[in-house]
Design an enzyme around this catalytic site. Structure first.
Site, PDB file in Angstrom:
ATOM      1  N   ASP A 173       2.709   0.780   1.198  1.00 41.32           N
ATOM      2  CA  ASP A 173       2.568  -0.368   0.304  1.00 41.32           C
ATOM      3  C   ASP A 173       3.841  -1.216   0.393  1.00 41.32           C
ATOM      4  O   ASP A 173       4.956  -0.685   0.401  1.00 41.32           O
ATOM      5  CB  ASP A 173       2.352   0.120  -1.136  1.00 41.32           C
ATOM      6  CG  ASP A 173       1.844  -0.971  -2.054  1.00 41.32           C
ATOM      7  OD1 ASP A 173       0.716  -0.854  -2.550  1.00 41.32           O
ATOM      8  OD2 ASP A 173       2.591  -1.952  -2.289  1.00 41.32           O
ATOM      9  N   ILE A 174       3.651  -2.521   0.446  1.00 39.61           N
ATOM     10  CA  ILE A 174       4.798  -3.433   0.600  1.00 39.61           C
ATOM     11  C   ILE A 174       5.667  -3.498  -0.670  1.00 39.61           C
ATOM     12  O   ILE A 174       6.845  -3.829  -0.593  1.00 39.61           O
ATOM     13  CB  ILE A 174       4.313  -4.829   1.033  1.00 39.61           C
ATOM     14  CG1 ILE A 174       5.438  -5.629   1.671  1.00 39.61           C
ATOM     15  CG2 ILE A 174       3.683  -5.592  -0.099  1.00 39.61           C
ATOM     16  CD1 ILE A 174       5.023  -6.310   2.941  1.00 39.61           C
ATOM     17  N   GLN A 189      -7.090  -4.250 -10.024  1.00 37.15           N
ATOM     18  CA  GLN A 189      -7.331  -4.551  -8.604  1.00 37.15           C
ATOM     19  C   GLN A 189      -6.851  -5.960  -8.279  1.00 37.15           C
ATOM     20  O   GLN A 189      -7.215  -6.926  -8.962  1.00 37.15           O
ATOM     21  CB  GLN A 189      -8.834  -4.419  -8.272  1.00 37.15           C
ATOM     22  CG  GLN A 189      -9.112  -4.573  -6.785  1.00 37.15           C
ATOM     23  CD  GLN A 189     -10.564  -4.277  -6.399  1.00 37.15           C
ATOM     24  OE1 GLN A 189     -11.446  -4.224  -7.254  1.00 37.15           O
ATOM     25  NE2 GLN A 189     -10.798  -4.105  -5.110  1.00 37.15           N
ATOM     26  N   ASN A 206      -8.253   1.166  -7.883  1.00 38.45           N
ATOM     27  CA  ASN A 206      -8.573   0.181  -8.911  1.00 38.45           C
ATOM     28  C   ASN A 206      -9.820  -0.626  -8.538  1.00 38.45           C
ATOM     29  O   ASN A 206      -9.953  -1.078  -7.403  1.00 38.45           O
ATOM     30  CB  ASN A 206      -7.390  -0.780  -9.090  1.00 38.45           C
ATOM     31  CG  ASN A 206      -6.129  -0.059  -9.532  1.00 38.45           C
ATOM     32  OD1 ASN A 206      -6.192   0.908 -10.283  1.00 38.45           O
ATOM     33  ND2 ASN A 206      -4.975  -0.518  -9.067  1.00 38.45           N
ATOM     34  N   HIS A 236      -4.541   4.332  -3.409  1.00 38.65           N
ATOM     35  CA  HIS A 236      -3.083   4.436  -3.495  1.00 38.65           C
ATOM     36  C   HIS A 236      -2.729   5.918  -3.529  1.00 38.65           C
ATOM     37  O   HIS A 236      -3.299   6.669  -4.336  1.00 38.65           O
ATOM     38  CB  HIS A 236      -2.572   3.858  -4.820  1.00 38.65           C
ATOM     39  CG  HIS A 236      -2.734   2.390  -4.991  1.00 38.65           C
ATOM     40  ND1 HIS A 236      -1.695   1.503  -4.813  1.00 38.65           N
ATOM     41  CD2 HIS A 236      -3.793   1.632  -5.371  1.00 38.65           C
ATOM     42  CE1 HIS A 236      -2.106   0.273  -5.076  1.00 38.65           C
ATOM     43  NE2 HIS A 236      -3.386   0.317  -5.423  1.00 38.65           N
ATOM     44  N   HIS A 280      -9.241   0.393  -1.441  1.00 44.83           N
ATOM     45  CA  HIS A 280      -8.102   1.169  -0.935  1.00 44.83           C
ATOM     46  C   HIS A 280      -7.749   2.254  -1.931  1.00 44.83           C
ATOM     47  O   HIS A 280      -7.940   2.086  -3.136  1.00 44.83           O
ATOM     48  CB  HIS A 280      -6.896   0.259  -0.682  1.00 44.83           C
ATOM     49  CG  HIS A 280      -6.559  -0.628  -1.840  1.00 44.83           C
ATOM     50  ND1 HIS A 280      -7.243  -1.799  -2.100  1.00 44.83           N
ATOM     51  CD2 HIS A 280      -5.639  -0.511  -2.821  1.00 44.83           C
ATOM     52  CE1 HIS A 280      -6.747  -2.362  -3.175  1.00 44.83           C
ATOM     53  NE2 HIS A 280      -5.776  -1.596  -3.648  1.00 44.83           N
TER      54      HIS A 280
END
Ligand code: 5GP
Ligand code: ZN
Length: 137
Positions: A32-33, A95, A88, A103, A101
């Site tokens: 994750d960025i 979301q 989410n 996490h 996706h």
């Protein structure tokens, strides 16, 4: 199907770069960025699904099956004490990217991750009525 304006479709196809941990024909795993903790990564199907409501069972099986492997990979390498898996659906649920996706969020003593559920109180009769009403297809 790939969606033209979807950032995770672009990451999945390599059009937008990501720090990739693993990929196969069906899914991609990348960091994750804006990580909530060290090792926070995302598992993303290469096929576009908005969220859980339109994910088919086979894709779900592959996605969640891969999560077990990624979880163990993270556990082996990082000094984590726990791990949250979060998914989410919808704005109210947090979301922000409408391409499904998972996490995977490693947890460490004293971290600042906040996934708090405040326990409520159950009316068992209400729960029974609701349980009878919910149908699965
Ligand atoms: P959501 O809020 O939809 O459950 O999670 C979306 C996640 O995607 C966020 O944690 C956000 O930091 C991450 N994210 C959004 N854009 C990018 C991107 O371009 N690259 C990567 N690696 N992560 C992204
Ligand atoms: Zn997409």
């Amino acid at each position: 199907m790939k969606k033209d304006d979807c950032i995770f479709c672009k990451i999945a196809s390599g059009e937008i770069p990501s720090t990739t941990i693993y990929e196969d024909d069906y899914n991609k795993v990348f960091f994750d960025i804006n990580p909530a903790s060290k090792g926070h990564c995302l598992i993303v199907p290469k096929e576009h699904y908005d969220n859980i409501y339109d994910l088919d069972e086979e894709a779900a099986g592959r996605l969640f099956g891969l999560a077990t492997k990624v979880a163990n990979g993270l556990k082996k390498e990082l000094d984590l004490e726990g791990l949250n898996i979060l998914q989410n659906n919808g704005e109210i649920a947090g979301q922000t990217v409408y391409h499904i996706h998972l996490h995977l969020i490693p947890r460490y003593a004293g971290d600042t991750v906040n996934i708090g559920l405040k326990p409520g109180e159950a009316d068992v009769e209400e729960l029974k009525t609701l349980a009878d009403k919910i149908t699965l297809e």
